[in-house]
Design a protein around this motif. Sequence first.
Motif, short mmCIF file in Angstrom:
data_model
loop_
_atom_site.label_atom_id
_atom_site.label_comp_id
_atom_site.label_asym_id
_atom_site.label_seq_id
_atom_site.Cartn_x
_atom_site.Cartn_y
_atom_site.Cartn_z
N MET A 55 1.04 -1.46 -0.11
CA MET A 55 -0.44 0.23 0.15
C MET A 55 1.08 1.66 0.07
N THR A 56 0.77 2.28 -0.71
CA THR A 56 1.57 3.13 -1.30
C THR A 56 0.87 4.70 -0.71
N ASN A 57 -0.41 4.32 -1.51
CA ASN A 57 -0.85 5.27 -0.81
C ASN A 57 -2.22 5.69 0.34
N TRP A 58 -1.46 5.71 1.62
CA TRP A 58 -2.41 5.04 2.82
C TRP A 58 -3.85 6.37 3.92
N ARG A 59 -3.37 7.25 2.55
CA ARG A 59 -4.91 8.43 2.71
C ARG A 59 -5.57 8.00 2.15
N ASP A 60 -5.65 7.40 1.20
CA ASP A 60 -6.81 7.32 0.39
C ASP A 60 -7.20 5.87 1.02
N TYR A 61 -6.15 4.83 1.52
CA TYR A 61 -6.93 3.51 1.65
C TYR A 61 -7.95 3.98 3.36
N ASP A 62 -6.92 4.87 3.97
CA ASP A 62 -7.21 5.13 5.24
C ASP A 62 -9.27 5.77 5.07
N ALA A 63 -9.14 6.68 4.64
CA ALA A 63 -10.37 7.04 3.94
C ALA A 63 -11.41 6.64 3.02
N ALA A 64 -10.69 5.31 2.52
CA ALA A 64 -11.90 4.21 2.14
C ALA A 64 -12.47 3.08 3.19
N LEU A 65 -12.12 3.08 4.28
CA LEU A 65 -11.89 2.29 5.15
C LEU A 65 -13.03 3.01 5.99
N ARG A 66 -13.20 4.11 6.03
CA ARG A 66 -13.79 5.14 6.92
C ARG A 66 -15.43 5.17 6.37
N ASN A 67 -15.37 5.20 4.91
CA ASN A 67 -16.74 5.24 4.37
C ASN A 67 -16.93 3.84 3.98
N ARG A 68 -16.63 2.68 4.50
CA ARG A 68 -17.23 1.46 4.72
C ARG A 68 -18.17 2.04 5.22
N GLY A 69 -17.66 2.62 7.14
CA GLY A 69 -19.22 3.25 8.06
C GLY A 69 -20.50 3.65 7.46
N SER A 70 -20.44 4.51 6.26
CA SER A 70 -20.35 5.49 5.52
C SER A 70 -22.37 4.92 5.32
N LEU A 71 -23.12 5.56 6.49
CA LEU A 71 -24.88 5.07 5.74
C LEU A 71 -25.20 6.62 4.88
N THR A 72 -25.96 5.85 3.67
CA THR A 72 -26.59 6.85 2.93
C THR A 72 -28.47 6.37 3.92
N VAL A 73 -29.11 7.05 3.35
CA VAL A 73 -30.77 6.65 3.48
C VAL A 73 -31.06 8.24 2.66
N TRP A 74 -32.24 7.94 1.64
CA TRP A 74 -33.04 7.90 1.01
C TRP A 74 -34.26 8.19 0.84
N PHE A 75 -35.09 8.30 0.64
CA PHE A 75 -36.60 8.24 0.36
C PHE A 75 -37.39 8.94 -0.96
N SER A 76 -37.52 8.12 -2.05
CA SER A 76 -37.62 9.22 -3.41
C SER A 76 -39.20 9.82 -2.93
N GLU A 77 -39.99 10.22 -4.76
CA GLU A 77 -40.79 10.36 -4.40
C GLU A 77 -42.13 10.04 -4.30
N GLU A 78 -41.91 8.33 -4.70
CA GLU A 78 -42.56 7.19 -5.43
C GLU A 78 -42.92 7.09 -3.53
N ALA A 79 -42.13 6.94 -2.65
CA ALA A 79 -41.91 6.15 -2.13
C ALA A 79 -42.62 7.10 -0.21
N LEU A 80 -42.22 8.17 -0.35
CA LEU A 80 -42.72 9.71 0.41
C LEU A 80 -44.85 9.07 0.17
N ALA A 81 -44.71 9.16 -1.28
CA ALA A 81 -46.60 9.29 -1.48
C ALA A 81 -47.07 7.89 -1.05
N GLY A 82 -46.32 6.99 -1.68
CA GLY A 82 -47.30 5.55 -0.67
C GLY A 82 -46.81 5.33 0.26
#
Length: 109
Positions: free
Chosen positions: A1-28
């Motif tokens: 591994m040569t780019n530890w900064r990118d590797y570290d950021a990628a490991l942190r992003n594995r724990g990221s949670l993104t949630v959204w509701f589509s307009e169809e889901a909200l309507a229903g």
Amino acid sequence: MTNWRDYDAALRNRGSLTVWFSEEALAGWRAQPRKTPGGQAHYSSLAIETALTLRAVLRLALRQSEGLIGSIMRLLAIDLPVPDHSTLSRRLVDCRFRAGHVLEQVSCI
């Protein structure tokens, strides 16, 4: 591994949670009025399935699922009712969810 900064950021992003509701889901989210005798459902199958799917994926109890959905709604500034744990419990039988797994894809009546 040569780019530890990118590797570290990628490991942190594995724990990221993104949630959204589509307009169809909200309507229903709310249940359609029934034309047959009996009580009226407050939540659509989509609302119940959403709560129970998050419950299964995150291995939550029903009350924790209710809290999570409520928290997500508040964070996203969505003004929709949150299915309570007793409603989730009753409708869980109709969804064929058991021990955190979907056994069969059916509509949650």
